[in-house]
Scaffold this active site. Structure first.
Site, PDB file in Angstrom:
ATOM      1  N   LYS A 135      31.553  20.259  94.384  1.00 19.50           N
ATOM      2  CA  LYS A 135      31.145  21.348  93.491  1.00 19.50           C
ATOM      3  C   LYS A 135      31.149  20.918  92.023  1.00 19.50           C
ATOM      4  O   LYS A 135      30.255  21.255  91.269  1.00 19.50           O
ATOM      5  CB  LYS A 135      32.082  22.545  93.711  1.00 19.50           C
ATOM      6  CG  LYS A 135      31.890  23.173  95.089  1.00 19.50           C
ATOM      7  CD  LYS A 135      32.892  24.243  95.374  1.00 19.50           C
ATOM      8  CE  LYS A 135      34.304  23.752  95.545  1.00 19.50           C
ATOM      9  NZ  LYS A 135      34.557  22.883  96.706  1.00 19.50           N
ATOM     10  N   ILE A 136      32.160  20.163  91.624  1.00 20.17           N
ATOM     11  CA  ILE A 136      32.245  19.767  90.208  1.00 20.17           C
ATOM     12  C   ILE A 136      31.295  18.606  89.921  1.00 20.17           C
ATOM     13  O   ILE A 136      30.501  18.643  88.972  1.00 20.17           O
ATOM     14  CB  ILE A 136      33.702  19.412  89.823  1.00 20.17           C
ATOM     15  CG1 ILE A 136      34.595  20.635  90.017  1.00 20.17           C
ATOM     16  CG2 ILE A 136      33.777  18.909  88.375  1.00 20.17           C
ATOM     17  CD1 ILE A 136      36.094  20.365  89.920  1.00 20.17           C
TER      18      ILE A 136
ATOM     19  N   THR B   7      38.880  14.019  85.304  1.00 23.95           N
ATOM     20  CA  THR B   7      39.313  15.429  85.344  1.00 23.95           C
ATOM     21  C   THR B   7      39.695  15.796  86.778  1.00 23.95           C
ATOM     22  O   THR B   7      39.767  16.979  87.107  1.00 23.95           O
ATOM     23  CB  THR B   7      38.192  16.385  84.865  1.00 23.95           C
ATOM     24  OG1 THR B   7      37.053  16.184  85.705  1.00 23.95           O
ATOM     25  CG2 THR B   7      37.816  16.165  83.426  1.00 23.95           C
ATOM     26  N   SER B   8      39.897  14.768  87.653  1.00 25.60           N
ATOM     27  CA  SER B   8      40.185  15.095  89.060  1.00 25.60           C
ATOM     28  C   SER B   8      41.701  15.184  89.270  1.00 25.60           C
ATOM     29  O   SER B   8      42.279  16.254  89.095  1.00 25.60           O
ATOM     30  CB  SER B   8      39.524  14.084  89.999  1.00 25.60           C
ATOM     31  OG  SER B   8      40.075  12.789  89.842  1.00 25.60           O
ATOM     32  N   ARG B   9      42.341  14.071  89.578  1.00 25.39           N
ATOM     33  CA  ARG B   9      43.794  14.024  89.676  1.00 25.39           C
ATOM     34  C   ARG B   9      44.244  12.681  89.113  1.00 25.39           C
ATOM     35  O   ARG B   9      43.589  11.648  89.335  1.00 25.39           O
ATOM     36  CB  ARG B   9      44.266  14.132  91.128  1.00 25.39           C
ATOM     37  CG  ARG B   9      44.224  15.539  91.696  1.00 25.39           C
ATOM     38  CD  ARG B   9      45.274  16.462  91.076  1.00 25.39           C
ATOM     39  NE  ARG B   9      45.243  17.809  91.644  1.00 25.39           N
ATOM     40  CZ  ARG B   9      44.513  18.818  91.166  1.00 25.39           C
ATOM     41  NH1 ARG B   9      43.763  18.653  90.099  1.00 25.39           N
ATOM     42  NH2 ARG B   9      44.561  20.008  91.740  1.00 25.39           N
TER      43      ARG B   9
ATOM     44  N   ASP C 166      41.927  14.405  81.547  1.00 26.09           N
ATOM     45  CA  ASP C 166      42.523  15.747  81.566  1.00 26.09           C
ATOM     46  C   ASP C 166      43.711  15.778  82.519  1.00 26.09           C
ATOM     47  O   ASP C 166      44.439  16.760  82.568  1.00 26.09           O
ATOM     48  CB  ASP C 166      41.470  16.773  82.019  1.00 26.09           C
ATOM     49  CG  ASP C 166      41.998  18.191  81.966  1.00 26.09           C
ATOM     50  OD1 ASP C 166      42.509  18.588  80.896  1.00 26.09           O
ATOM     51  OD2 ASP C 166      41.928  18.910  82.996  1.00 26.09           O
TER      52      ASP C 166
ATOM     53  N   GLU D   3      52.192  13.869  85.257  1.00 23.29           N
ATOM     54  CA  GLU D   3      52.025  15.060  84.413  1.00 23.29           C
ATOM     55  C   GLU D   3      53.348  15.765  84.141  1.00 23.29           C
ATOM     56  O   GLU D   3      53.487  16.451  83.128  1.00 23.29           O
ATOM     57  CB  GLU D   3      51.022  16.021  85.055  1.00 23.29           C
ATOM     58  CG  GLU D   3      49.624  15.473  84.970  1.00 23.29           C
ATOM     59  CD  GLU D   3      48.545  16.404  85.487  1.00 23.29           C
ATOM     60  OE1 GLU D   3      48.803  17.604  85.689  1.00 23.29           O
ATOM     61  OE2 GLU D   3      47.425  15.906  85.679  1.00 23.29           O
TER      62      GLU D   3
ATOM     63  N   HIS E  84      45.610  18.996  81.255  1.00 19.62           N
ATOM     64  CA  HIS E  84      45.103  19.636  82.484  1.00 19.62           C
ATOM     65  C   HIS E  84      44.551  21.041  82.187  1.00 19.62           C
ATOM     66  O   HIS E  84      45.008  22.047  82.751  1.00 19.62           O
ATOM     67  CB  HIS E  84      46.194  19.702  83.555  1.00 19.62           C
ATOM     68  CG  HIS E  84      45.649  19.760  84.949  1.00 19.62           C
ATOM     69  ND1 HIS E  84      46.116  19.001  85.980  1.00 19.62           N
ATOM     70  CD2 HIS E  84      44.628  20.493  85.497  1.00 19.62           C
ATOM     71  CE1 HIS E  84      45.436  19.265  87.083  1.00 19.62           C
ATOM     72  NE2 HIS E  84      44.520  20.177  86.810  1.00 19.62           N
TER      73      HIS E  84
ATOM     74  N   ALA F 144      41.028  21.571  82.036  1.00 18.47           N
ATOM     75  CA  ALA F 144      39.597  21.656  82.360  1.00 18.47           C
ATOM     76  C   ALA F 144      39.253  22.970  83.063  1.00 18.47           C
ATOM     77  O   ALA F 144      38.192  23.546  82.846  1.00 18.47           O
ATOM     78  CB  ALA F 144      39.185  20.460  83.212  1.00 18.47           C
ATOM     79  N   PHE F 145      40.164  23.442  83.883  1.00 15.48           N
ATOM     80  CA  PHE F 145      39.899  24.667  84.666  1.00 15.48           C
ATOM     81  C   PHE F 145      40.122  25.945  83.851  1.00 15.48           C
ATOM     82  O   PHE F 145      39.727  27.027  84.281  1.00 15.48           O
ATOM     83  CB  PHE F 145      40.857  24.722  85.879  1.00 15.48           C
ATOM     84  CG  PHE F 145      42.261  25.095  85.486  1.00 15.48           C
ATOM     85  CD1 PHE F 145      43.104  24.160  84.903  1.00 15.48           C
ATOM     86  CD2 PHE F 145      42.741  26.392  85.655  1.00 15.48           C
ATOM     87  CE1 PHE F 145      44.386  24.499  84.508  1.00 15.48           C
ATOM     88  CE2 PHE F 145      44.020  26.744  85.267  1.00 15.48           C
ATOM     89  CZ  PHE F 145      44.841  25.787  84.689  1.00 15.48           C
TER      90      PHE F 145
HETATM   91  P1  NAD Z   1      34.938  19.353  96.348  1.00 11.90           P
HETATM   92  O1  NAD Z   1      35.789  19.386  97.563  1.00 11.90           O
HETATM   93  O2  NAD Z   1      33.830  20.331  96.215  1.00 11.90           O
HETATM   94  O3  NAD Z   1      34.306  17.895  96.174  1.00 11.90           O
HETATM   95  C1  NAD Z   1      35.027  16.711  96.347  1.00 11.90           C
HETATM   96  C2  NAD Z   1      34.027  15.629  96.737  1.00 11.90           C
HETATM   97  O4  NAD Z   1      34.724  14.383  96.759  1.00 11.90           O
HETATM   98  C3  NAD Z   1      33.402  15.847  98.132  1.00 11.90           C
HETATM   99  O5  NAD Z   1      31.991  15.786  98.060  1.00 11.90           O
HETATM  100  C4  NAD Z   1      33.981  14.700  98.953  1.00 11.90           C
HETATM  101  O6  NAD Z   1      33.081  14.227  99.946  1.00 11.90           O
HETATM  102  C5  NAD Z   1      34.206  13.662  97.853  1.00 11.90           C
HETATM  103  N1  NAD Z   1      35.102  12.590  98.269  1.00 11.90           N
HETATM  104  C6  NAD Z   1      36.081  12.584  99.201  1.00 11.90           C
HETATM  105  N2  NAD Z   1      36.614  11.357  99.314  1.00 11.90           N
HETATM  106  C7  NAD Z   1      35.959  10.567  98.438  1.00 11.90           C
HETATM  107  C8  NAD Z   1      36.041   9.194  98.092  1.00 11.90           C
HETATM  108  N3  NAD Z   1      36.886   8.361  98.727  1.00 11.90           N
HETATM  109  N4  NAD Z   1      35.207   8.722  97.148  1.00 11.90           N
HETATM  110  C9  NAD Z   1      34.312   9.544  96.530  1.00 11.90           C
HETATM  111  N5  NAD Z   1      34.181  10.846  96.825  1.00 11.90           N
HETATM  112  C10 NAD Z   1      35.007  11.353  97.756  1.00 11.90           C
HETATM  113  O7  NAD Z   1      35.939  19.460  95.132  1.00 11.90           O
HETATM  114  P2  NAD Z   1      35.607  19.870  93.619  1.00 11.90           P
HETATM  115  O8  NAD Z   1      35.691  21.347  93.473  1.00 11.90           O
HETATM  116  O9  NAD Z   1      34.373  19.193  93.170  1.00 11.90           O
HETATM  117  O10 NAD Z   1      36.895  19.268  92.884  1.00 11.90           O
HETATM  118  C11 NAD Z   1      37.138  17.869  92.866  1.00 11.90           C
HETATM  119  C12 NAD Z   1      38.564  17.608  92.412  1.00 11.90           C
HETATM  120  O11 NAD Z   1      38.710  18.006  91.053  1.00 11.90           O
HETATM  121  C13 NAD Z   1      39.623  18.446  93.155  1.00 11.90           C
HETATM  122  O12 NAD Z   1      40.029  17.837  94.363  1.00 11.90           O
HETATM  123  C14 NAD Z   1      40.737  18.560  92.171  1.00 11.90           C
HETATM  124  O13 NAD Z   1      41.660  17.536  92.409  1.00 11.90           O
HETATM  125  C15 NAD Z   1      40.058  18.332  90.817  1.00 11.90           C
HETATM  126  N6  NAD Z   1      40.096  19.523  89.953  1.00 11.90           N
HETATM  127  C16 NAD Z   1      40.617  19.400  88.700  1.00 11.90           C
HETATM  128  C17 NAD Z   1      40.629  20.493  87.855  1.00 11.90           C
HETATM  129  C18 NAD Z   1      41.157  20.388  86.443  1.00 11.90           C
HETATM  130  O14 NAD Z   1      41.459  21.412  85.832  1.00 11.90           O
HETATM  131  N7  NAD Z   1      41.269  19.210  85.881  1.00 11.90           N
HETATM  132  C19 NAD Z   1      40.165  21.732  88.297  1.00 11.90           C
HETATM  133  C20 NAD Z   1      39.639  21.823  89.577  1.00 11.90           C
HETATM  134  C21 NAD Z   1      39.601  20.708  90.414  1.00 11.90           C
END
Ligand code: NAD
Length: 324
Positions: free
Chosen positions: A157-158, A237-239, A263, A268, A288, A290-291
């Site tokens: 989604k992101i 911005t993931s983890r 982020d 953390e 952290h 971004a959300f």
């Molecule tokens: P999502 O589940 O919609 O998308 C995650 C994508 O990563 C999927 O398409 C999946 O196939 C892919 N993926 C899985 N394993 C992988 C790999 N080894 N290599 C590459 N891609 C891989 O999740 P999202 O909503 O897009 O969110 C992604 C991440 O962002 C979350 O898991 C969360 O950790 C992080 N996040 C951070 C914040 C923030 O405030 N910083 C807010 C929301 C989410």
């Protein structure tokens, strides 16, 4: 939700003061904590919990799960669920839910906030005018986004929102790696899929949007960094755990990495651990956030409330985590 005798014992953790009223209105009997609870405190304070609704900093460990005998539902007010021991919860038949999409656009917007702040020297420019009372541009030449190669890791989604903004808005060349590629998403958002090796090799900027899993822990490490372009920019911005912090620091020191915009951090809960990273002039770190925007917070709570209500009313529970 009206107050009934049979309401389950619901515990909300890490609720901001301004959101407390919202929770109280919906679940007047719920116990609300406005801070992060360490493992020991969760075990002590939430012993009766049937439903627990944390954000990401109160770790729902095996010990927590095994010490809360009535626990039936964990609903985290986040997309990521790496702070929950899924195996332990699954063993006890506990339902685990997240809020999978409360506003993926706000995280994508933050990616560009970081990129533009860093690459166009917004923070230094403002400091020069406000603190130094100077008004000249020398030394602040920026880097444009148009025409640059953007490599996206994870096009959920992101990631797909980032691709759309980058390709249609900033006219960047966007390619991505995802173990589950979706051709329609690529077509709609104007990017192409490639392998990891090509992302490392071709990207001017790499942005991370995969979850933290065993397979993604330290995906950015000494080896992957050495395969990247000289002067690569990394955005996370993931983890935090997706990046090996020591390798990142070495990459910044050697100038292999020209900028890091983060982020999220590996440590953390202990900012001191990250002090070496914080000190780099070419690193921007936000705590952290971004959300954390106007429209996303309302949606996080309404989605979490809907899950709890489905549980109470014994309706089908959507948003169950399938991470096992
Ligand atoms: P999502 O589940 O919609 O998308 C995650 C994508 O990563 C999927 O398409 C999946 O196939 C892919 N993926 C899985 N394993 C992988 C790999 N080894 N290599 C590459 N891609 C891989 O999740 P999202 O909503 O897009 O969110 C992604 C991440 O962002 C979350 O898991 C969360 O950790 C992080 N996040 C951070 C914040 C923030 O405030 N910083 C807010 C929301 C989410």
């Amino acid at each position: 939700m009206s107050r009934t005798k049979n309401s389950p014992k619901i515990f909300f953790l890490e609720v901001e003061i301004e959101d407390k009223k919202l929770v109280k209105e919906k679940f007047p009997q719920a116990k609300i904590f406005n801070k992060v609870l360490p493992e020991k405190e969760i075990v002590k304070q939430c012993r009766e919990a049937e439903v627990i609704c944390p954000f990401i900093y109160s770790k729902i460990t095996r010990k927590v799960i095994e010490s809360l005998p009535a626990l039936k539902l964990i609903i985290t007010r986040s997309v990521g669920y790496d702070h929950i021991d899924l195996v332990a919860a699954n063993e006890k038949g506990i339902i685990i839910c997240n809020v999978p999409d409360y506003g993926s656009h706000v995280i994508a917007e933050h990616v560009f906030a970081l990129l533009l702040s860093g690459l166009r020297h917004i923070i230094e420019g403002d400091k020069r005018v406000e603190q130094d009372k100077k008004f000249y541009f020398a030394g602040l030449r920026g880097i444009a986004l148009k025409g640059k190669n953007l490599g996206i890791i994870g096009t959920g989604k992101i990631g797909k929102n980032v691709a759309r903004i980058a390709s249609s808005g900033f006219l960047m060349n966007v390619f991505a790696y995802d173990p589950h590629p979706d051709k329609d998403i690529a077509l709609e958002n104007h990017f192409s899929y490639t392998d990891l090796k090509t992302v490392w090799k071709k990207s001017d900027i790499i942005t991370l949007h995969c979850p933290l899993l065993n397979s993604t822990k330290h995906l950015i490490n000494k080896k992957s960094i050495s395969a990247m372009k000289n002067g690569v920019v990394i955005v996370n911005t993931s983890r935090g755990g997706v990046i090996d912090t020591n390798a990142l620091i070495k990459g910044l020191k050697s100038k292999k990495i020209s900028y890091a915009f983060l982020d999220v951090l590996e440590h953390e809960n202990n900012i001191i651990e990250n002090r070496k990273l914080v000190e780099f002039q070419n690193v921007i770190i936000t705590p952290h956030i971004a959300f954390y925007a106007d429209d996303s917070m309302g949606k996080i709570y309404s989605e979490a409330f809907a899950t709890i209500n489905s549980f109470i009313q014994k309706k089908k529970i959507i948003n169950q985590v399938k991470g096992l």
